[in-house]
Design a protein around this motif. Structure first.
Motif, PDB file in Angstrom:
ATOM      1  N   ASN A   1     -45.971 -11.161   4.481  1.00 17.72           N
ATOM      2  CA  ASN A   1     -45.440 -12.492   4.165  1.00 17.72           C
ATOM      3  C   ASN A   1     -46.549 -13.436   3.726  1.00 17.72           C
ATOM      4  O   ASN A   1     -46.364 -14.268   2.845  1.00 17.72           O
ATOM      5  CB  ASN A   1     -44.683 -13.098   5.345  1.00 17.72           C
ATOM      6  CG  ASN A   1     -43.230 -12.683   5.376  1.00 17.72           C
ATOM      7  OD1 ASN A   1     -42.734 -12.060   4.447  1.00 17.72           O
ATOM      8  ND2 ASN A   1     -42.562 -13.004   6.451  1.00 17.72           N
TER       9      ASN A   1
ATOM     10  N   LYS B   1     -47.294 -12.624   0.154  1.00 16.62           N
ATOM     11  CA  LYS B   1     -46.240 -13.160  -0.718  1.00 16.62           C
ATOM     12  C   LYS B   1     -46.364 -14.672  -0.871  1.00 16.62           C
ATOM     13  O   LYS B   1     -46.179 -15.210  -1.956  1.00 16.62           O
ATOM     14  CB  LYS B   1     -44.855 -12.814  -0.158  1.00 16.62           C
ATOM     15  CG  LYS B   1     -44.533 -11.356  -0.262  1.00 16.62           C
ATOM     16  CD  LYS B   1     -43.214 -11.071   0.429  1.00 16.62           C
ATOM     17  CE  LYS B   1     -43.015  -9.576   0.539  1.00 16.62           C
ATOM     18  NZ  LYS B   1     -41.810  -9.254   1.298  1.00 16.62           N
TER      19      LYS B   1
ATOM     20  N   THR C   1     -45.314 -18.000  11.578  1.00 17.15           N
ATOM     21  CA  THR C   1     -44.779 -18.532  10.330  1.00 17.15           C
ATOM     22  C   THR C   1     -45.766 -19.498   9.691  1.00 17.15           C
ATOM     23  O   THR C   1     -46.139 -20.502  10.289  1.00 17.15           O
ATOM     24  CB  THR C   1     -43.441 -19.261  10.583  1.00 17.15           C
ATOM     25  OG1 THR C   1     -42.540 -18.341  11.209  1.00 17.15           O
ATOM     26  CG2 THR C   1     -42.836 -19.759   9.292  1.00 17.15           C
TER      27      THR C   1
ATOM     28  N   SER D   1     -41.773 -18.770  -4.464  1.00 20.44           N
ATOM     29  CA  SER D   1     -42.534 -19.541  -3.484  1.00 20.44           C
ATOM     30  C   SER D   1     -43.376 -20.567  -4.216  1.00 20.44           C
ATOM     31  O   SER D   1     -44.157 -20.223  -5.088  1.00 20.44           O
ATOM     32  CB  SER D   1     -43.457 -18.631  -2.675  1.00 20.44           C
ATOM     33  OG  SER D   1     -42.698 -17.731  -1.928  1.00 20.44           O
TER      34      SER D   1
ATOM     35  N   HIS E   1     -40.133 -21.785  -0.065  1.00 19.51           N
ATOM     36  CA  HIS E   1     -39.647 -20.502  -0.587  1.00 19.51           C
ATOM     37  C   HIS E   1     -38.186 -20.643  -0.986  1.00 19.51           C
ATOM     38  O   HIS E   1     -37.309 -20.406  -0.180  1.00 19.51           O
ATOM     39  CB  HIS E   1     -39.710 -19.408   0.482  1.00 19.51           C
ATOM     40  CG  HIS E   1     -41.017 -19.255   1.139  1.00 19.51           C
ATOM     41  ND1 HIS E   1     -42.021 -18.503   0.617  1.00 19.51           N
ATOM     42  CD2 HIS E   1     -41.506 -19.760   2.309  1.00 19.51           C
ATOM     43  CE1 HIS E   1     -43.059 -18.531   1.420  1.00 19.51           C
ATOM     44  NE2 HIS E   1     -42.774 -19.295   2.445  1.00 19.51           N
TER      45      HIS E   1
ATOM     46  N   SER F   1     -39.167 -20.878   5.095  1.00 18.34           N
ATOM     47  CA  SER F   1     -40.002 -19.763   5.567  1.00 18.34           C
ATOM     48  C   SER F   1     -39.233 -18.887   6.544  1.00 18.34           C
ATOM     49  O   SER F   1     -39.316 -17.661   6.487  1.00 18.34           O
ATOM     50  CB  SER F   1     -41.269 -20.282   6.238  1.00 18.34           C
ATOM     51  OG  SER F   1     -42.144 -20.824   5.289  1.00 18.34           O
TER      52      SER F   1
ATOM     53  N   GLN G   1     -38.267 -14.948   6.133  1.00 21.41           N
ATOM     54  CA  GLN G   1     -38.577 -13.937   7.140  1.00 21.41           C
ATOM     55  C   GLN G   1     -37.333 -13.169   7.565  1.00 21.41           C
ATOM     56  O   GLN G   1     -37.372 -11.958   7.729  1.00 21.41           O
ATOM     57  CB  GLN G   1     -39.212 -14.575   8.366  1.00 21.41           C
ATOM     58  CG  GLN G   1     -40.642 -14.969   8.154  1.00 21.41           C
ATOM     59  CD  GLN G   1     -41.244 -15.606   9.388  1.00 21.41           C
ATOM     60  OE1 GLN G   1     -40.567 -15.860  10.375  1.00 21.41           O
ATOM     61  NE2 GLN G   1     -42.528 -15.866   9.326  1.00 21.41           N
TER      62      GLN G   1
ATOM     63  N   THR H   1     -41.493  -7.167   6.680  1.00 19.86           N
ATOM     64  CA  THR H   1     -42.826  -7.719   6.905  1.00 19.86           C
ATOM     65  C   THR H   1     -43.661  -6.725   7.702  1.00 19.86           C
ATOM     66  O   THR H   1     -43.239  -6.225   8.726  1.00 19.86           O
ATOM     67  CB  THR H   1     -42.750  -9.044   7.667  1.00 19.86           C
ATOM     68  OG1 THR H   1     -42.016  -9.960   6.875  1.00 19.86           O
ATOM     69  CG2 THR H   1     -44.129  -9.600   7.936  1.00 19.86           C
TER      70      THR H   1
ATOM     71  N   ASN I   1     -36.251 -10.855   4.807  1.00 28.45           N
ATOM     72  CA  ASN I   1     -37.196  -9.798   4.514  1.00 28.45           C
ATOM     73  C   ASN I   1     -37.719  -9.188   5.803  1.00 28.45           C
ATOM     74  O   ASN I   1     -38.793  -9.512   6.267  1.00 28.45           O
ATOM     75  CB  ASN I   1     -38.355 -10.334   3.666  1.00 28.45           C
ATOM     76  CG  ASN I   1     -39.286  -9.243   3.264  1.00 28.45           C
ATOM     77  OD1 ASN I   1     -39.010  -8.070   3.479  1.00 28.45           O
ATOM     78  ND2 ASN I   1     -40.399  -9.610   2.688  1.00 28.45           N
TER      79      ASN I   1
END
Length: 189
Positions: A133, A136, A39, A74, A54, A97, A101, A107, A104
């Motif tokens: 990620n 992004k 992360t 973000s 984010h 974050s 994750q 990744t 989404n």
């Protein structure tokens, strides 16, 4: 070693109450990214520590004067390491974050993206951008400009379009003419 990087790492360790071996500083995009496991928490660039937040939700921890740039939802915010709210900013950024994750699950490692060419894959590896990620979080334009800075000239404009598609979960090479014009104007200005 960069003194701001060392202070930022110590602050992240204290704020998230983790072992120092869990925090990694990775050279990227003109500075260093700070990661806890997979992360990305923030960046140290130009003697400033930034966290990546984010969220479209407003927070009194983050102000417009601290904002570096906006990539959809973000935002990159400067953190004053000496400020009492710095630890709270790190915790909020880390939690946002993790939420991203979890939301989404798409990744992907950049090595596995089938629609990008080997040249772009190489540049992303050179910048230590490992997954979608990361793309992004940093944004297509920032990455495209970092590639230019690293190699001394712009890479194919198609790389910019591919990065933009990835940052919007579009895993294809199709991009509208309007989006091409807008991206080109922003990236080349």
């Amino acid at each position: 070693m960069n003194i701001i990087l060392v202070k930022a790492m110590k602050l992240v360790i204290a704020a998230l109450n983790v072992d120092k071996n869990e925090i990694k500083a990775v050279s990227c995009v003109g500075g260093f990214s700070l990661r806890l496991k997979d992360t990305m928490i923030g960046l140290v660039k130009n003697e400033t520590f930034f966290v990546i937040y984010h969220s479209s939700n407003e927070s009194d921890l983050f102000t417009d004067s601290q904002r570096l740039f906006n990539n959809d939802n973000s935002l990159l915010y400067a953190v004053d390491i000496e400020d009492a709210k710095a630890k709270d900013m790190i915790v909020a950024a880390y939690n946002s974050s993790l939420q991203l994750q979890n939301a989404n699950a798409k990744t992907q490692d950049v090595r596995n993206l089938q629609f990008i060419d080997d040249e772009l894959r190489y540049y992303l590896k050179e910048l230590n951008i490992q997954n979608t990620n990361d793309i992004k979080a940093l944004g297509a334009i920032a990455i495209y400009q970092a590639i230019k800075n690293k190699r001394g000239s712009f890479s194919s404009i198609e790389h910019l379009y591919a990065l933009d598609n990835i940052s919007h979960d579009e895993f294809s090479s199709f991009i509208t003419k309007e989006r091409r014009v807008a991206l080109s104007t922003l990236a080349l200005s």
